[in-house]
Design a protein around this motif. Structure first.
Motif, PDB file in Angstrom:
ATOM      1  N   UNK B 127      41.584  51.206  50.388  1.00  0.00           N
ATOM      2  CA  UNK B 127      42.986  50.957  50.717  1.00  0.00           C
ATOM      3  C   UNK B 127      43.575  49.771  49.942  1.00  0.00           C
ATOM      4  N   UNK B 128      42.906  49.424  48.848  1.00  0.00           N
ATOM      5  CA  UNK B 128      43.514  48.522  47.873  1.00  0.00           C
ATOM      6  C   UNK B 128      43.412  47.046  48.198  1.00  0.00           C
ATOM      7  N   UNK B 129      42.469  46.666  49.066  1.00  0.00           N
ATOM      8  CA  UNK B 129      42.315  45.268  49.463  1.00  0.00           C
ATOM      9  C   UNK B 129      41.116  44.708  48.694  1.00  0.00           C
ATOM     10  N   UNK B 130      41.325  44.349  47.431  1.00  0.00           N
ATOM     11  CA  UNK B 130      40.193  44.041  46.557  1.00  0.00           C
ATOM     12  C   UNK B 130      39.496  42.738  46.911  1.00  0.00           C
ATOM     13  N   UNK B 131      40.255  41.753  47.377  1.00  0.00           N
ATOM     14  CA  UNK B 131      39.588  40.484  47.715  1.00  0.00           C
ATOM     15  C   UNK B 131      38.663  40.676  48.918  1.00  0.00           C
ATOM     16  N   UNK B 132      39.074  41.523  49.859  1.00  0.00           N
ATOM     17  CA  UNK B 132      38.223  41.824  51.019  1.00  0.00           C
ATOM     18  C   UNK B 132      36.957  42.545  50.564  1.00  0.00           C
ATOM     19  N   UNK B 133      37.147  43.493  49.665  1.00  0.00           N
ATOM     20  CA  UNK B 133      36.007  44.225  49.079  1.00  0.00           C
ATOM     21  C   UNK B 133      35.002  43.239  48.460  1.00  0.00           C
ATOM     22  N   UNK B 134      35.521  42.269  47.711  1.00  0.00           N
ATOM     23  CA  UNK B 134      34.614  41.332  47.022  1.00  0.00           C
ATOM     24  C   UNK B 134      33.922  40.394  48.012  1.00  0.00           C
ATOM     25  N   UNK B 135      34.637  39.991  49.062  1.00  0.00           N
ATOM     26  CA  UNK B 135      34.025  39.113  50.063  1.00  0.00           C
ATOM     27  C   UNK B 135      32.901  39.829  50.819  1.00  0.00           C
ATOM     28  N   UNK B 179      17.602  32.778  58.585  1.00  0.00           N
ATOM     29  CA  UNK B 179      18.705  31.875  58.216  1.00  0.00           C
ATOM     30  C   UNK B 179      19.795  32.642  57.466  1.00  0.00           C
ATOM     31  N   UNK B 180      19.380  33.475  56.516  1.00  0.00           N
ATOM     32  CA  UNK B 180      20.368  34.228  55.729  1.00  0.00           C
ATOM     33  C   UNK B 180      21.098  35.244  56.620  1.00  0.00           C
ATOM     34  N   UNK B 181      20.355  35.839  57.544  1.00  0.00           N
ATOM     35  CA  UNK B 181      21.006  36.791  58.470  1.00  0.00           C
ATOM     36  C   UNK B 181      22.093  36.082  59.271  1.00  0.00           C
ATOM     37  N   UNK B 182      21.815  34.870  59.698  1.00  0.00           N
ATOM     38  CA  UNK B 182      22.831  34.092  60.424  1.00  0.00           C
ATOM     39  C   UNK B 182      24.038  33.788  59.553  1.00  0.00           C
ATOM     40  N   UNK B 183      23.774  33.463  58.276  1.00  0.00           N
ATOM     41  CA  UNK B 183      24.878  33.182  57.344  1.00  0.00           C
ATOM     42  C   UNK B 183      25.789  34.404  57.191  1.00  0.00           C
ATOM     43  N   UNK B 184      25.139  35.568  57.071  1.00  0.00           N
ATOM     44  CA  UNK B 184      25.917  36.808  56.904  1.00  0.00           C
ATOM     45  C   UNK B 184      26.774  37.043  58.152  1.00  0.00           C
ATOM     46  N   UNK B 185      26.163  36.821  59.317  1.00  0.00           N
ATOM     47  CA  UNK B 185      26.918  37.023  60.563  1.00  0.00           C
ATOM     48  C   UNK B 185      28.136  36.092  60.618  1.00  0.00           C
ATOM     49  N   UNK B 186      27.905  34.840  60.235  1.00  0.00           N
ATOM     50  CA  UNK B 186      28.995  33.860  60.268  1.00  0.00           C
ATOM     51  C   UNK B 186      30.132  34.269  59.314  1.00  0.00           C
ATOM     52  N   UNK B 187      29.744  34.660  58.110  1.00  0.00           N
ATOM     53  CA  UNK B 187      30.749  35.087  57.120  1.00  0.00           C
ATOM     54  C   UNK B 187      31.511  36.315  57.605  1.00  0.00           C
ATOM     55  N   UNK B 188      30.772  37.267  58.159  1.00  0.00           N
ATOM     56  CA  UNK B 188      31.412  38.511  58.582  1.00  0.00           C
ATOM     57  C   UNK B 188      32.337  38.281  59.773  1.00  0.00           C
ATOM     58  N   UNK B 189      32.027  37.286  60.586  1.00  0.00           N
ATOM     59  CA  UNK B 189      32.921  36.979  61.710  1.00  0.00           C
ATOM     60  C   UNK B 189      34.262  36.448  61.203  1.00  0.00           C
ATOM     61  N   UNK B 190      34.238  35.803  60.026  1.00  0.00           N
ATOM     62  CA  UNK B 190      35.492  35.379  59.407  1.00  0.00           C
ATOM     63  C   UNK B 190      36.274  36.592  58.896  1.00  0.00           C
ATOM     64  N   UNK B 191      35.534  37.496  58.237  1.00  0.00           N
ATOM     65  CA  UNK B 191      36.191  38.671  57.649  1.00  0.00           C
ATOM     66  C   UNK B 191      36.610  39.679  58.717  1.00  0.00           C
ATOM     67  N   UNK B 192      35.926  39.635  59.839  1.00  0.00           N
ATOM     68  CA  UNK B 192      36.204  40.572  60.933  1.00  0.00           C
ATOM     69  C   UNK B 192      37.678  40.560  61.324  1.00  0.00           C
ATOM     70  N   UNK B 193      38.267  39.349  61.276  1.00  0.00           N
ATOM     71  CA  UNK B 193      39.672  39.214  61.688  1.00  0.00           C
ATOM     72  C   UNK B 193      40.576  40.089  60.820  1.00  0.00           C
ATOM     73  N   UNK B 194      40.219  40.177  59.533  1.00  0.00           N
ATOM     74  CA  UNK B 194      41.042  41.001  58.626  1.00  0.00           C
ATOM     75  C   UNK B 194      40.898  42.482  59.003  1.00  0.00           C
ATOM     76  N   UNK B 195      39.648  42.925  59.197  1.00  0.00           N
ATOM     77  CA  UNK B 195      39.442  44.337  59.544  1.00  0.00           C
ATOM     78  C   UNK B 195      40.098  44.679  60.891  1.00  0.00           C
TER      79      UNK B 195
END
Lengths: 126, 367
Positions: B127-135, B179-195
């Motif tokens: 749907x054309x949201x390239x920055x979201x795709x890259x994040x 540790x990395x799994x936690x990092x991914x969760x934290x990042x995705x919780x930020x991106x979740x708001x967009x979705x």
């Protein structure tokens, strides 16, 4: 032997499949096994609450087998696949690709069968 | 793209969609019968990448087949091998060490993570949201790096063997994975708001491709497709590998539309992180595999919950090194009929999203 498997005749297939639908089973898929003695086992897999039920029908080569896609529409892909790859003579599939879902004209007929069978083509096909 | 045609009397237009299309990473062709912008019928055509892998497994030794089934699909390769190995282990009555069962859960959930992150990225791109795709894909790269570090490969990791796993993870590596799994969760919780809340994202997803629960069940939907229609169906609850020792509930949404399917996959990202951490916390010491003696004999069905849903393996062995039959029903094979139900009545502009929403894997479908 796989658990919860029942041998049935092809005459009883529609009755058993309809019974499965009435009793809330989900159609999972069907498996064709070439027994190498001129017959195939076609096993229909159904699921209810993550428990499988399997109906096994034994058919001879070129013998007609009714489609169950009028009961479970989701059977269309697997029935076309079995028809093309094993040469099963499945009749009245809801969407029948006439032998061209996976195979082109140049390819071998029934490539999964132990002995090749020429399957029925649509009118007009070369 | 091919030709489109209009039939004079009915006023219907036939538009071919695919097999090559920007939204499709793999070739799938749909014949769309249109009335103006509305689809009235859709007929799928597959067969562009059929490789005959089921036939190949009949001529290879049963131990070699692990490597063949891994190559059915890159995204869920680990789980293809797991389903196959579990089937052979049942036939040969092999007791897999507990540590191997936990390792299978960890690698399996890593695969689910990278599959769902891949899908979320592709959706954003569609749907054309390239920055979201890259994040989203930036996070996926972290999973790929873990796989490379733990298994030597980024996609096809070849960790499964009949009788257990080929590799182990040291306590240091397990800590790093957590540790990395936690990092991914934290990042995705930020991106979740967009979705979840972005106007344009919701505009493209909410109410698009509605699949009511009874229809989803009747058409045999599996995985996130079924769970987004309110069906609580997840094979991991049967307790295979070490899932029986872990605490989790299937992620279910009731919206039945493309938005609900996005939410299921998003929440399953967090669920996978949680399962990985639970497994790391509980993994016992010990061997990771047992020797395999003899040849398999008999019939068995093995099922595993892949990222896209249930995969079924039917195995028939005859007491020799070659199998009589290996049949594989992959989740996309089960979900294509639901697409045929969702498309009629939809707008032509929604077709790319609707196709993407089933998370199609054509390599799996055609094998």
């Amino acid at each position: 032997m796989i658990e919860n498997a029942f041998d049935i005749s092809k005459e009883l297939l529609h009755i058993e499949v309809e019974d499965s639908k009435i009793n809330g089973y989900r159609f999972v898929t069907a498996t064709c096994v070439d027994l190498g003695n001129g017959t195939f086992d076609v096993i229909y897999h159904f699921d209810k609450d993550l428990e499988l039920k399997n109906l096994r029908v034994n058919v001879k080569k070129e013998e007609e087998l009714p489609s169950i896609s009028n009961i479970y529409f989701s059977a269309i892909l697997v029935e076309n696949e079995m028809k093309e790859l094993f040469g099963l003579n499945i009749k009245n599939i809801a969407i029948d690709y006439g032998g061209h879902m996976l195979l082109s004209d140049e390819e071998l007929d029934s490539p999964m069968a132990k002995q090749q069978i020429v399957i029925e083509k649509r009118k007009g096909d070369k | 793209m091919g030709k489109s045609g209009k039939s004079g009397k009915s006023g219907k237009t036939v538009i071919p969609f695919g097999p090559q299309h920007p939204v499709l990473p793999e070739p799938l062709h749909l014949k769309l019968v249109m009335e103006d912008e509305i689809i009235v019928e859709a007929i799928p055509a597959i067969g562009y990448v059929h490789r005959g892998l089921e036939k190949l497994t009949e001529v290879k030794e049963f131990t070699q087949n692990v490597f063949i089934v891994e190559r059915i699909c890159g995204i869920c390769s680990m789980m293809h091998a797991q389903a196959y190995c579990q089937g052979i282990e049942t036939l040969m009555n092999i007791q897999v060490p507990d540590r191997a069962k936990y390792l299978r859960v960890i690698w399996g959930e890593l695969h689910r993570l990278h599959s769902h992150l891949l899908w979320l990225g592709l959706l954003a791109d569609a749907f054309g949201f390239e920055s979201l795709f890259m994040q989203v894909w930036r996070n996926r790269e972290k999973v790929m790096d873990i796989m490379e570090e733990t298994a030597g490969g980024r996609v096809i990791i070849s960790v499964n063997a009949i009788g257990g796993t080929r590799r182990d993870m040291s306590p240091e590596v397990l800590r790093k994975v957590a540790v990395i799994a936690d990092e991914i969760k934290e990042d995705m919780m930020q991106l979740e708001k967009v979705f979840m809340a972005d106007y344009t994202v919701k505009h493209r997803l909410v109410g698009v491709g509605v699949l009511e629960p009874d229809v989803a069940y009747e058409f045999g939907a599996v995985g996130p497709m079924a769970r987004a229609s309110g069906i609580k169906q997840d094979l991991r609850t049967t307790g295979y590998a070490a899932y029986g020792e872990l605490d989790f509930e299937p992620v279910v949404e009731t919206g039945c539309d493309s938005y609900a399917r996005t939410m299921v996959r998003l929440r399953e990202v967090y669920q996978s992180v949680d399962l990985i951490k639970q497994a790391i916390g509980k993994i016992p010491d010990g061997e990771t595999s047992v020797p395999v003696k003899g040849m398999p004999n008999g019939e068995v069905i093995s099922r595993v919950e892949q990222p896209r849903g249930e995969v079924l393996y039917y195995l028939k062995a005859n007491g020799t090194k070659n199998l009589d039959r290996l049949r594989i029903r992959t989740p996309t094979f089960a979900n294509i009929p639901t697409l045929l139900k969702m498309l009629p009545g939809s707008q032509l502009a929604d077709v790319p999203i609707l196709i993407l929403t089933i998370d199609p894997c054509i390599s799996c479908t055609e094998r």
